[in-house]
Enzyme design. Sequence first.
Site, PDB file in Angstrom:
ATOM      1  CG  PHE A 198      -8.553  -4.478  -2.028  1.00 58.51           C
ATOM      2  CD1 PHE A 198      -8.682  -3.194  -1.522  1.00 58.51           C
ATOM      3  CD2 PHE A 198      -8.284  -4.628  -3.383  1.00 58.51           C
ATOM      4  CE1 PHE A 198      -8.552  -2.080  -2.344  1.00 58.51           C
ATOM      5  CE2 PHE A 198      -8.158  -3.522  -4.214  1.00 58.51           C
ATOM      6  CZ  PHE A 198      -8.296  -2.244  -3.692  1.00 58.51           C
ATOM      7  N   GLY A 229     -16.616  -1.561  19.002  1.00 59.52           N
ATOM      8  CA  GLY A 229     -15.565  -2.251  19.733  1.00 59.52           C
ATOM      9  C   GLY A 229     -14.603  -1.270  20.362  1.00 59.52           C
ATOM     10  CE  LYS A 288       0.791  -0.100   6.601  1.00 62.36           C
ATOM     11  NZ  LYS A 288       0.334   0.298   5.276  1.00 62.36           N
ATOM     12  CE  LYS A 309      -8.265  -9.235  10.318  1.00 59.02           C
ATOM     13  NZ  LYS A 309      -9.028  -8.989   9.119  1.00 59.02           N
ATOM     14  CE  LYS A 358      -5.018  -1.642   1.116  1.00 58.09           C
ATOM     15  NZ  LYS A 358      -5.773  -2.827   1.492  1.00 58.09           N
ATOM     16  CB  THR A 375      -0.900  -0.016   1.260  1.00 58.14           C
ATOM     17  OG1 THR A 375      -1.659  -1.221   1.236  1.00 58.14           O
ATOM     18  CG2 THR A 375      -1.818   1.183   1.293  1.00 58.14           C
ATOM     19  CB  CYS A 394      -4.310  -2.064   6.830  1.00 58.89           C
ATOM     20  SG  CYS A 394      -3.350  -3.358   6.032  1.00 58.89           S
ATOM     21  N   GLY A 402      -7.532  -1.463  14.997  1.00 53.77           N
ATOM     22  CA  GLY A 402      -6.073  -1.591  15.069  1.00 53.77           C
ATOM     23  C   GLY A 402      -5.601  -2.262  13.802  1.00 53.77           C
ATOM     24  CG  HIS A 451     -19.719  -6.046  13.905  1.00 51.48           C
ATOM     25  ND1 HIS A 451     -20.919  -6.630  14.235  1.00 51.48           N
ATOM     26  CD2 HIS A 451     -19.446  -6.432  12.640  1.00 51.48           C
ATOM     27  CE1 HIS A 451     -21.350  -7.339  13.204  1.00 51.48           C
ATOM     28  NE2 HIS A 451     -20.465  -7.239  12.229  1.00 51.48           N
TER      29      HIS A 451
HETATM   30  N1  NAD Z   1      -1.262  -7.309   6.222  1.00 48.70           N
HETATM   31  C1  NAD Z   1      -2.365  -7.037   5.535  1.00 48.70           C
HETATM   32  O1  NAD Z   1      -3.470  -7.468   5.877  1.00 48.70           O
HETATM   33  C2  NAD Z   1      -2.316  -6.189   4.292  1.00 48.70           C
HETATM   34  C3  NAD Z   1      -3.422  -6.136   3.435  1.00 48.70           C
HETATM   35  C4  NAD Z   1      -3.349  -5.368   2.280  1.00 48.70           C
HETATM   36  C5  NAD Z   1      -2.201  -4.636   2.006  1.00 48.70           C
HETATM   37  N2  NAD Z   1      -1.143  -4.678   2.868  1.00 48.70           N
HETATM   38  C6  NAD Z   1       0.059  -3.925   2.518  1.00 48.70           C
HETATM   39  O2  NAD Z   1       1.020  -4.830   1.985  1.00 48.70           O
HETATM   40  C7  NAD Z   1       2.350  -4.431   2.359  1.00 48.70           C
HETATM   41  C8  NAD Z   1       3.053  -5.568   3.090  1.00 48.70           C
HETATM   42  O3  NAD Z   1       2.357  -5.805   4.303  1.00 48.70           O
HETATM   43  P1  NAD Z   1       2.609  -7.117   5.175  1.00 48.70           P
HETATM   44  O4  NAD Z   1       1.626  -7.080   6.287  1.00 48.70           O
HETATM   45  O5  NAD Z   1       2.657  -8.307   4.268  1.00 48.70           O
HETATM   46  O6  NAD Z   1       4.090  -6.805   5.720  1.00 48.70           O
HETATM   47  P2  NAD Z   1       5.089  -7.773   6.511  1.00 48.70           P
HETATM   48  O7  NAD Z   1       5.867  -6.896   7.395  1.00 48.70           O
HETATM   49  O8  NAD Z   1       4.335  -8.929   7.075  1.00 48.70           O
HETATM   50  O9  NAD Z   1       6.046  -8.369   5.348  1.00 48.70           O
HETATM   51  C9  NAD Z   1       6.982  -7.619   4.651  1.00 48.70           C
HETATM   52  C10 NAD Z   1       8.151  -8.541   4.324  1.00 48.70           C
HETATM   53  O10 NAD Z   1       9.017  -7.886   3.406  1.00 48.70           O
HETATM   54  C11 NAD Z   1      10.353  -8.256   3.696  1.00 48.70           C
HETATM   55  N3  NAD Z   1      11.268  -7.296   3.054  1.00 48.70           N
HETATM   56  C12 NAD Z   1      11.459  -5.983   3.334  1.00 48.70           C
HETATM   57  N4  NAD Z   1      12.366  -5.444   2.490  1.00 48.70           N
HETATM   58  C13 NAD Z   1      12.746  -6.427   1.650  1.00 48.70           C
HETATM   59  C14 NAD Z   1      13.646  -6.501   0.553  1.00 48.70           C
HETATM   60  N5  NAD Z   1      14.344  -5.429   0.142  1.00 48.70           N
HETATM   61  N6  NAD Z   1      13.816  -7.673  -0.076  1.00 48.70           N
HETATM   62  C15 NAD Z   1      13.125  -8.759   0.318  1.00 48.70           C
HETATM   63  N7  NAD Z   1      12.243  -8.766   1.346  1.00 48.70           N
HETATM   64  C16 NAD Z   1      12.056  -7.609   1.998  1.00 48.70           C
HETATM   65  C17 NAD Z   1      10.396  -8.268   5.212  1.00 48.70           C
HETATM   66  O11 NAD Z   1      11.472  -9.035   5.705  1.00 48.70           O
HETATM   67  C18 NAD Z   1       9.014  -8.909   5.540  1.00 48.70           C
HETATM   68  O12 NAD Z   1       9.093 -10.310   5.650  1.00 48.70           O
HETATM   69  C19 NAD Z   1       2.171  -3.154   3.181  1.00 48.70           C
HETATM   70  O13 NAD Z   1       2.283  -2.049   2.334  1.00 48.70           O
HETATM   71  C20 NAD Z   1       0.749  -3.257   3.703  1.00 48.70           C
HETATM   72  O14 NAD Z   1       0.184  -1.988   3.970  1.00 48.70           O
HETATM   73  C21 NAD Z   1      -1.161  -5.455   3.985  1.00 48.70           C
END
Ligand code: NAD
Length: 443
Positions: free
Chosen positions: A152, A256, A266, A324, A207, A122, A263, A260, A254
Site C-alpha cells: 500500500f 485536481g 490501471k 504527483k 488492494k 497488485t 496504480c 494518474g 483535493h
Molecule cells: N509503484 C507503486 O506506488 C505501487 C504501490 C503499490 C503496489 N504496486 C504494485 O507493485 C507492482 C510493481 O510496481 P512497481 O511500480 O514497483 O513496478 P516497476 O516497473 O517500477 O518495477 C518492476 C521491476 O521488475 C523487474 N522485473 C520484471 N520481470 C522480472 C523478472 N522476471 N525477474 C526480475 N525482475 C523482473 C523490472 O525490470 C522492473 O525493474 C505492480 O503490481 C504495482 O501495481 C505499486
Amino acid sequence: MRLTMIGAGYVGLVSGACFADFGHVVTCVDNNDDRIRGLEAGEMPIYEPGLDRIVASNVAENRLRFTTDLATSVAEAEAVFIAVGTPSRRGDGHADLTYVHAAARLIAQSLDGFTVIVTKSTVPVGTGDQIEAIIREERPDAEFAVVSNPEFLREGAAIDDFKRPNRIVVGTTDPRAREVMQEVYRPLYLNQAPLLFTDRRTAELVKYAANAFLATKITFINEIADLCERVGADVQDVARGIGLDNRIGPKFLHPGPGFGGSCFPKDTLALIRTAEEAGADLRIVSAVSDINQIRKAGMAARVIEALGGSAEGRTVAVLGLTFKPNTDDMREAPSLSLIPRLQEAGATVRAFDPQGMKPAMPMLPGVTFARDPYDCATGADALVIVTEWESFRALDLARIGDVMKQPLMVDFRNIYPPAEVHSHGFVYRSVGRPRLDRGEAVS
Ligand SMILES: NC(=O)c1ccc[n+]([C@@H]2O[C@H](COP(=O)([O-])OP(=O)(O)OC[C@H]3O[C@@H](n4cnc5c(N)ncnc54)[C@H](O)[C@@H]3O)[C@@H](O)[C@H]2O)c1
C-alpha cells in the site's frame, strides 16, 4: 531471515531496503542488467526521498545486495517476494500477468526447501491460485506456499509508509506460511502495525478495493469542484466542511486535473474487468474510470479558455510533469494528456519539473525543458501548475509576473490563495474556486 525480492522497481527496491533496515538479509533481483549495475554502483534507478541513504547503509552492513542471478537468491531464501510490474494489458484493461507468471516459473526452478512465495505485485483475484499451479507444474516435488501480501506504499512517501503502515494484509490459510510472514513483519508488528490475516483471494481483493475507493473519493471531489465553478461556491471550503466529518475524513478530497500514476488508472480498470468476468457490475468504479479519462482530456480546454479561446501561437509554461510530487514517475501523469493537446492547438510548451524531466523527455516531443520555474515562465502567456511540488508553493509571483508575456496562472492544484496571486496582477484560474480576472475585486 533471508528474503529475496524479484523486481527492483518502486515496490521491490523500497520494500527490500526497508526489510534490510529491519535486520533481514535481503537480495533484490532484477532482470534489467543496467538497473542492477547502477544499484551496485550506488545509483538509484528511481527518485524516492531517503531511499539512497537507506540503500547505502544496508549495503555497507551487508544486509542488502543486488543481482541478476535469480536462481541462487531464490534457493537461499525463506521468503521470495514477487514485486514485478502488472501493467494494463493493451486493448482490454486486464492486468497483464506476463511478468508475474514468468517470475513464478523461474522461482519454481530454483526452490530449495520450504519457501514462502509472496505476491506483492497488485494482482487480480485468483492470481495466487495461478502462481501455485505454475509452480506445482514446474516442480511437483517442491515444498512451498503462495501468499498474497499487497503493498500500500505511496510513491514520494514510500519509506515512511512501509515502515509505519496503517495495516499489513497477509492472505494465506497455510499455518507454516503464516508463521514465516509473522516473522518477516515482526519488526513492524512491534511498532503496532495491525497485521490482518485473510484468505488469499480476500487479500488480493483488498488492494483493488482500497485503490478503487481512493480513486472514487478523488473523482467525487473533482465533480463537486465542477459544480462549485458553476454555482459560485469554493470547493476548498466544501472539502473542509465535509472532511471534518469523521465518517468522511479530509484525505483524498483535493480536486485536481484527474488521477494518474502507476496504480489507480490501471487498478480501477483491472477491477472492472475482474468484476465483469465474475458477473458483477461495478457501476461506481466504471463511472470513476470513465470520468477520470474525460477529466484529464479536458484540462487543455481549460487552459485554452483561460487564454481567451485559442492557443495558436501562444506559449504555455507547465510547472510539474510527474503524476504527483516527490517522485519521478510519469506513468499516466495528467501532464501527458495536457501537453500534447496544447501543442495540437498550436501552443508552444515550456516545462519544468524538479525530478521528472529526464523520464518525461522521450514522452513529450517538442517541449522545451527549463532550468527552473522562472526560466520556464519566461515569455509565457500562461503558467499552468500541474503538480504540486513544494518548491512551486512559494514562487516569487512579482518575478514570475515580470518574466511572463502576460500574467495568467492556471492552478490545477489550488496551491495558491487566489487573493495573493490576484494582488500581483494575475488572472487566476483554479479548480472549483471562483475565477479571478484582472482588476476584479477579491471577496
Ligand atoms: N509503484 C507503486 O506506488 C505501487 C504501490 C503499490 C503496489 N504496486 C504494485 O507493485 C507492482 C510493481 O510496481 P512497481 O511500480 O514497483 O513496478 P516497476 O516497473 O517500477 O518495477 C518492476 C521491476 O521488475 C523487474 N522485473 C520484471 N520481470 C522480472 C523478472 N522476471 N525477474 C526480475 N525482475 C523482473 C523490472 O525490470 C522492473 O525493474 C505492480 O503490481 C504495482 O501495481 C505499486
